[in-house]
Enzyme design. Structure first.
Site, PDB file in Angstrom:
ATOM      1  CD  GLU A 264     -16.392   3.673  -3.927  1.00 54.19           C
ATOM      2  OE1 GLU A 264     -15.540   3.033  -3.144  1.00 54.19           O
ATOM      3  OE2 GLU A 264     -16.649   4.969  -3.846  1.00 54.19           O
ATOM      4  CB  CYS A 301     -13.542   6.481  -3.028  1.00 50.82           C
ATOM      5  SG  CYS A 301     -15.242   6.830  -2.185  1.00 50.82           S
TER       6      CYS A 301
END
Lengths: 527, 527
Positions: A264, A301
């Site tokens: 990720e 994120c």
């Protein structure tokens, strides 16, 4: 007090050399504890233990796995303040945030315990025999998800608990039935040590095979690289930067055998401000986004790093209001000196590109502390944004870039120029949404999660969550790293054909002894 | 009569040069039809059309997709004998086999039509809002599988219909909502042309966007390589050899963006003969396996290329009986001259390795035809097998290697030395199975499908099927290329957060207008 030796299959194993220490990022001062980078011999030992444990753990009962996961959660809760204080000291994050994160971490472990205990997650599919079928009789075929093997988990710096040693990757891999080898993040080794001790104690207490969990230290790249390339590693999970994630992907490409590597790698999480809402309540939007952009020093994120809108008087008011809020946003300690330096460097580089205009930088900087984030908003035209890839880079920190389009067509062009994203957000009045069908479709193609009238920060840990988007947001958009769906990264289907009922996994036995939902001859049933 | 131009978005597009022809492998003679290798310009045109079609096709109604798939099936059935005869001429496979394969191909298309029409395959998960939750309210989050984008499908040589232009890869990608670009297999271009014409006609008749299907020719590697490396390609599906599959993987690793590349690269499909059944009915087992080994000239991914047993009098009888059956097995035409040459070369190389003993070769060879397979059985000790990796290679053809162990412990060692497999089979008396728990567990770790008292050939197309095993059997063991599960290779989850109900995909709308099974707040329901 903190044992900084590598934790291999429940034991602390000493190793010569490679000592490093933790640092308080708010002061730059060294914290207690000597941590020891693992060597090749320890890596070998660790993966042998994990492979041996897999033979037992892959077929252990769901109840036993659930107890193991809950015991880890209990033990983390029991450490309590010591753990919270150490994580605060190592990360620079506030006590409230870390306290919340501990709750999230134990909540995640319990959620996966519930998932495996309930049992239907294995997606059992049963097609019964048709001995009378012509020209060929049909066999009895039964399939379910089974664990893939030892998983290497990389601790992430920005969630020292929830995405680290006992975080979502570890919880989902253990739930799947996979032994876990954690490469501890060097920015919070003390926190990692305390969590690893809790997991090891839980493994012993609940009678798990010893190699079900190990943790190795390294303040460089060698241990991580060897773990990824080791033939006994069967999957890798990582949350971090694009460069870090791609380095692991490249290493995995050098392997003899192919394995899934889920990385990720973040994104810039575009937010589209549609005209009606923008002109109706620009100040409210600005306040909401000032908060989301600077939450946790922007170190998420899902930080909204890109705001897209069509030029208007409402947009001018939004910019003024957002600028005002950002200017007085107090600085916050960033996770590491390296992250702070990168933030300064990259935001500086982007601000030096032609066509960009600084809207505002925070002036409320705490001079008593180091590694302080300076919240920043800048502005470019849609044309400039599309022409210059640099404007699409993720700036990890409290940064957001406003892209101003002339009209809806240009706004659509901006969206179509975007890379893959973890999230996309639309701020809109209900009534204007149907006018932007093409735009919304284009946006949906780019993202894993699409949000209406909210903020992308705050990722709910639930069954419906999708935290993974088209490349480069993640290495494989078909999976999520948050929510119960994360377990599917680490399992593969196995089909049993005409197998003896009493020797099938209980999930597939005719009597359905675990009382799970199954798809039998194309119908969902518990029968 | 056969139009050998490339088929791009419903049109035949002419290109200069690159003409090649098909060959009847049983005679080596050229067949009718000039086929034209695509060039870079056509590849560009094809992927632009596929990308444009995706915008429409990804959100087309399930009913429309089902009608499209069924219309393809109808049109293939309508071509009937012409298609069968051409496929027989190009593949050397018998009429009965190709007739059955056509039924399998249309059956697959209809199965996927049923799947998308029923609709629950999207795995809709709904977690409703909890506005009262403290400290933070929970958003409404709804997730389902959505198509990934244009898929490049490589036709396989050994199933000119069922794993080729309208085979399982194409059917599952179209069912998922992905446009398909087929790279036709050069061994059966005429069959491919006829099938492509049927798909194009079905697309026009059912009002699909033009770029939903295209097919390009090449008798070399250039077109395939460019398709895999093209940034608009979002997934790749391939069934074939290890070398072919790995070449595509390596090409994909050179891409800027990562995409899923599913390669099914075959395996040697170990068969374990346990002692009680082996000594009770060796001749019956031998007859069964003589048939499975030589079916379709052994040209199946699931061909039983490895038979494992403990030495015994029963095993001697099995070998004698199997040898006798193989010796009189008539030769059959192999798919291509290249496959025949490889079979001769690799079987010859392995027979020249130290420690191997030829049991028998068929003597019933048809001298009137070329490219005739010679069924072969050889024998090695467990020790020799473990020591020499060459014995574990897949020999594509009617070949099987018998590995003789001294005892159960050595049999287990052989199993643990194996690479990943598509299938593993156990022949056993019910009563002896519980004595081999460790052996069965070790075998399960190595395979995607485990069969009791059957043969691995014959892969049922159903929901429970798993056709995909640990590397090197496939590039990603988490997926299947046969059965309805194949659709999941080409989809990714998308989550909608707090989205306007009327603008959600119907699968996620509150009223469940498609009446599908959904997981709502962790319960499976149609409500």
């Amino acid at each position: 007090m903190i044992n900084g030796n590598n934790v291999i299959a429940g034991n602390y194993v000493e190793v010569d050399g490679g000592v490093f220490n933790a640092t308080d990022p708010s002061t730059g001062k060294q914290l207690t504890g000597d941590f020891h980078a693992a060597d090749t011999l320890l890596i070998e030992k660790t993966l042998n233990a994990a492979t041996a444990a897999f033979k037992v753990y892959r077929i252990i009962s769901p109840a036993a796995k659930a107890t193991f996961l809950r015991t880890i959660a209990d033990k983390l809760t029991a450490i309590g303040d010591d753990l919270i204080n150490r994580a605060v000291a190592e990360s620079g994050l506030p006590v409230g945030r870390i306290t919340g994160e501990l709750g999230r971490t134990t909540g995640q472990l319990r959620l996966f315990a519930d998932l495996v205990e309930e049992g239907s997650w294995v997606d059992a599919v049963i097609d019964t025999a048709q001995p009378e079928r012509t020209p060929i009789p049909r066999s009895d075929i039964r399939r379910m998800f089974s664990p893939i093997g030892p998983v290497v988990v990389f601790g992430a710096s920005n969630f020292p608990l929830a995405f680290s040693v006992a975080g979502g990757d570890t919880a989902s891999a253990l739930a799947a039935g996979c032994p876990v080898v954690v490469k501890a993040h060097p920015a919070h080794p003390g926190t990692s040590a305390m969590v690893a001790a809790a997991i090891s104690a839980a493994a012993i207490e609940t009678g798990m095979p010893a190699g079900v969990f190990s943790m190795l230290y390294d303040n460089g790249y060698n241990v991580g690289a060897q773990l990824v390339k080791h033939e006994q590693t069967k999957a890798v999970a990582f949350t971090g930067s694009y460069n870090g994630g791609m380095a692991l992907i490249k290493l995995a490409q050098e392997r003899k055998s192919l394995i899934p590597v889920f990385t990720e790698m973040g994104s810039i999480n575009p937010v589209i401000l549609l005209p009606a809402i923008l002109n109706a309540e620009p100040e409210t939007l600005a306040a909401k986004y000032a908060g989301s952009i600077t939450l946790g020093a922007g170190q998420f994120c899902t930080n909204p790093g890109l705001i897209l809108a069509i030029k208007s008087e409402g947009l001018d008011r939004f910019v003024t209001s957002l600028g005002g809020a950002i200017e007085i946003t107090p600085s916050a300690t960033m996770l590491t000196a390296g992250i702070w330096k990168n933030y300064e460097k990259l935001s500086g580089e982007i601000l030096a590109e032609p066509g960009i205009e600084l809207v505002t930088k925070s002036t409320a900087i705490d001079k008593e502390k180091v590694n302080q984030s300076v919240a920043t908003i800048a502005k470019v035209s849609a044309e400039a944004f599309i022409a210059n890839k640099k404007f699409g880079e993720e700036v990890f920190g409290p940064w957001s870039l406003l892209v101003v389009a002339d009209d809806a067509a240009q706004l659509q062009q901006v969206i179509e120029s975007l890379d893959g994203q973890l999230t996309a957000t639309v701020m809109a009045e209900k009534e204007e949404l149907p006018l932007y069908g093409d735009l919304l479709n284009a946006l949906t193609e780019k993202t894993g999660r699409i949000i209406l009238n909210g903020v992308p920060t705050g990722v709910e840990v639930c069954a419906a969550m999708q935290h993974g988007g088209p490349f480069p947001a993640t290495s494989d958009s078909r999976f999520t790293s948050v929510g119960t769906g994360a377990v599917y990264r680490f399992v593969r289907p196995i089909a049993w054909q005409d197998w003896e009922d009493s020797l099938l996994p209980p999930e597939l036995q005719q009597a359905n002894p675990l009382n799970i939902w199954r798809q039998v001859n194309n119908k969902w049933t518990k029968e």
